[in-house]
Design a protein around this motif. Structure first.
Motif, short mmCIF file in Angstrom:
data_model
loop_
_atom_site.label_atom_id
_atom_site.label_comp_id
_atom_site.label_asym_id
_atom_site.label_seq_id
_atom_site.Cartn_x
_atom_site.Cartn_y
_atom_site.Cartn_z
N ASN A 1 4.59 -42.00 -41.64
CA ASN A 1 3.12 -42.43 -42.04
C ASN A 1 2.74 -43.23 -43.08
OD1 ASN A 1 0.88 -40.04 -40.74
ND2 ASN A 1 3.15 -39.95 -40.20
N PHE A 2 3.62 -43.28 -44.15
CA PHE A 2 3.39 -43.91 -45.43
C PHE A 2 3.78 -45.32 -44.74
CE2 PHE A 2 5.66 -46.75 -48.38
CZ PHE A 2 4.71 -46.94 -49.48
N THR A 3 4.85 -45.84 -44.07
CA THR A 3 5.06 -46.93 -43.68
C THR A 3 3.99 -47.64 -42.86
OG1 THR A 3 7.44 -46.54 -43.54
CG2 THR A 3 6.72 -48.32 -42.30
N TRP A 4 3.39 -47.17 -41.80
CA TRP A 4 2.43 -47.61 -41.00
C TRP A 4 1.10 -47.77 -41.81
CZ3 TRP A 4 2.64 -49.23 -36.03
CH2 TRP A 4 3.85 -48.98 -35.25
N PHE A 5 0.90 -46.84 -42.75
CA PHE A 5 -0.24 -47.03 -43.61
C PHE A 5 -0.14 -48.39 -44.70
CE2 PHE A 5 -2.73 -46.66 -47.70
CZ PHE A 5 -3.93 -46.36 -47.07
N ALA A 6 0.99 -48.59 -45.14
CA ALA A 6 1.29 -49.86 -45.96
C ALA A 6 1.35 -50.96 -45.00
CB ALA A 6 2.40 -49.35 -46.72
N SER A 7 1.63 -50.84 -44.02
CA SER A 7 1.42 -52.10 -43.15
C SER A 7 0.17 -52.64 -43.16
CB SER A 7 2.17 -51.93 -41.93
OG SER A 7 2.30 -53.19 -40.93
N ILE B 1 6.57 -53.93 -39.58
CA ILE B 1 7.06 -52.39 -39.01
C ILE B 1 8.53 -52.36 -38.81
CG2 ILE B 1 6.76 -51.02 -37.25
CD1 ILE B 1 4.52 -50.36 -39.43
N ALA B 2 9.01 -53.55 -37.87
CA ALA B 2 10.26 -53.61 -37.49
C ALA B 2 11.34 -53.67 -38.55
CB ALA B 2 10.46 -54.86 -36.58
N GLU B 3 10.92 -54.29 -39.71
CA GLU B 3 11.80 -54.49 -40.76
C GLU B 3 12.05 -53.30 -41.49
OE1 GLU B 3 12.03 -57.11 -45.01
OE2 GLU B 3 10.29 -56.60 -44.22
N ARG B 4 10.69 -52.58 -41.47
CA ARG B 4 10.92 -51.31 -42.29
C ARG B 4 11.60 -50.17 -41.67
NH1 ARG B 4 10.84 -50.15 -45.96
NH2 ARG B 4 9.30 -48.44 -46.30
N TYR B 5 11.42 -50.28 -40.22
CA TYR B 5 12.28 -49.07 -39.43
C TYR B 5 13.84 -49.58 -39.41
CZ TYR B 5 8.67 -46.33 -37.28
OH TYR B 5 7.57 -45.42 -37.26
N GLY B 6 14.12 -51.00 -39.39
CA GLY B 6 15.39 -51.19 -39.57
C GLY B 6 16.13 -50.95 -41.12
N LEU B 7 15.13 -51.15 -42.05
CA LEU B 7 15.68 -50.58 -43.38
C LEU B 7 16.10 -48.97 -43.41
CD1 LEU B 7 13.31 -52.68 -45.83
CD2 LEU B 7 15.74 -53.20 -45.44
N PHE B 8 15.23 -48.22 -42.99
CA PHE B 8 15.67 -46.79 -43.07
C PHE B 8 16.75 -46.62 -41.83
CE2 PHE B 8 14.49 -42.38 -42.38
CZ PHE B 8 14.19 -41.98 -43.57
N TYR C 1 7.53 -43.07 -32.68
CA TYR C 1 7.91 -41.47 -32.44
C TYR C 1 9.33 -41.47 -32.03
CZ TYR C 1 3.04 -39.91 -32.90
OH TYR C 1 1.61 -39.84 -33.45
N GLY C 2 9.73 -42.43 -31.20
CA GLY C 2 11.19 -42.26 -30.55
C GLY C 2 12.09 -42.32 -31.54
N HIS C 3 11.66 -43.18 -32.75
CA HIS C 3 12.68 -43.24 -33.82
C HIS C 3 13.17 -41.89 -34.43
CE1 HIS C 3 12.50 -47.47 -33.44
NE2 HIS C 3 13.59 -47.55 -33.99
N TYR C 4 12.43 -40.97 -34.25
CA TYR C 4 12.86 -39.64 -34.87
C TYR C 4 14.34 -39.17 -34.42
CZ TYR C 4 13.53 -34.50 -35.31
OH TYR C 4 13.92 -33.29 -35.63
#
Length: 387
Positions: free
Chosen positions: A73-79, A207-214, A282-285
């Motif tokens: 939620n923080f990630t998408w808000f920050a984007s 977003i793609a970068e943030r998910y990659g980092l996590f 959501y699938g990234h959970y």
């Protein structure tokens, strides 16, 4: 000197803003979440080693949801609304403090089914985000309805999370109520993004970068487990050295292959609509959770090789095979499948089945590593229909 202000208007950022990258604050946010991920993986490993499989899985899935959902939620808000003013920074630091409180409560959740600390930390994070959405509602008239829906929905669900603490720890309603609240949490973005003002302006590359980092963060758990196997191979008695060395090498190959499979092709081109973006997010959970669980499985395998685990070799192998299979399936579903055409598009589903069959034969961890290497090789031969 800096031109950052104390309180700037929180206007929506452009979805095609050039050179958009993760900020130092976002990276610091991720760094603090490393603690929570690590503390969630540790009791998963220990409970599996003691044979408490159902307790381990239930506790891990519940705790990891809180970690993942707050981060997401923080990630998408920050984007969409990162203003980087002082108030934004302070509010984000409050969210980080909530994450640390959540992390401190992991042991109580696993050992005593006491989710008080985790709930308090989670609610702190979520209410800080409510404050951010209220700022967005004030500064972005076009999407005010969207921001207010987020603020209202998140705040309402937090009240329900706090009321859940009134249930006895061993109540039969604990898990059903948890599932119901999870569904409500998942419903809030869907409801909010369909407000009359239109969806938020997230940045696909960001977003793609943030998910990659996590993803790198959770894969770090597996790197640590492989490192422990190498360490123990040199320190343990000679009778364990060969088994630990094979495990360490196989573990490293598994982690390298998981990294390669996820980052082989860019994901930002897949985030083309609100529906696909929500499903992808959501699938990234399952991707994040399974990546962290692979590390716990490798740590359990070290315990089994050194006779410190109370479960069988088959269950130990499944502790690695199941999260690897889940990771493969969801990376294929979300990242790989849209890029594939022809017969090779079935390679990943076949690989998932093969991984799940490996615990029934000797050398299962080595075989899992072999299947992953084969998938990496096949992936390099697959034409990309997305241009």
């Amino acid at each position: 000197m800096t031109d950052r202000t104390w309180l700037a208007p929180m206007r929506a950022r452009s979805a095609d803003e050039p050179h958009r990258a993760s900020t130092p604050l976002e990276l610091f946010f991720d760094l603090c979440f490393v603690v929570a991920v690590s503390l969630a993986a540790a009791p998963l490993h220990h409970n599996l080693a003691e044979g408490h499989v159902l307790i381990a899985l239930r506790g891990f899935l519940m705790v990891f949801f809180a970690i993942w959902w707050a981060w997401m939620n923080f990630t998408w808000f920050a984007s969409a609304y990162d203003t980087d003013d002082d108030v934004y920074r302070l509010t984000t630091l409050v969210q980080i403090a909530g994450a640390l409180v959540l992390a401190a409560g992991v042991d109580s959740a696993f050992e005593h089914s006491d989710f008080t600390e985790i709930t308090i930390g989670y609610v702190v994070m979520r209410l800080a985000l409510v404050a951010q959405w209220l700022r967005a509602a004030r500064s972005d008239p076009q999407r005010r309805a969207t921001a207010l829906r987020y603020a209202t929905g998140i705040a309402a669900v937090q009240v329900l999370w706090l009321l859940r603490l009134l249930l006895p720890a061993e109540s039969a309603a604990t898990v059903p109520v948890f599932v119901a609240l999870v569904l409500l949490e998942l419903a809030v973005p869907v409801w909010a993004e369909n407000a009359p003002g239109g969806p938020t302006t997230f940045h696909p590359r960001h977003i793609a970068e943030r998910y990659g980092l996590f993803t790198l963060i959770v894969l770090g758990e597996s790197v640590m487990a492989a490192t422990v196997a190498f360490h123990d191979a040199f320190d343990e008695r000679a009778e364990y050295a060969a088994g630990l060395t094979r495990l360490a090498v196989s573990g490293v190959v598994i982690v390298f292959a998981l990294w390669w499979i996820y980052f082989d092709r860019s994901a930002h081109r897949l985030l083309t609509s609100l529906r696909t973006s929500i499903l992808w997010g959501y699938g990234h959970y399952f991707i994040f959770g399974s990546a962290a669980a692979v590390g716990a499985g490798l740590a359990l395998a070290v315990d089994h090789v050194t006779d410190h685990a109370e479960i069988s070799a088959t269950l130990t192998a499944y502790a690695i095979a199941v999260p690897v299979a889940v990771y493969l399936f969801f990376v294929w579903l979300l990242h790989v499948r849209p890029h594939q055409a022809g017969p090779l598009r079935f390679a990943y589903p076949v690989g998932v089945v093969l991984v799940l069959l490996t615990p029934f034969v000797p050398g299962s961890i080595e075989l899992i590593a072999g299947v992953l290497v084969l998938l990496v090789a096949l992936g390099r031969r697959t034409p990309d229909p997305i241009t």
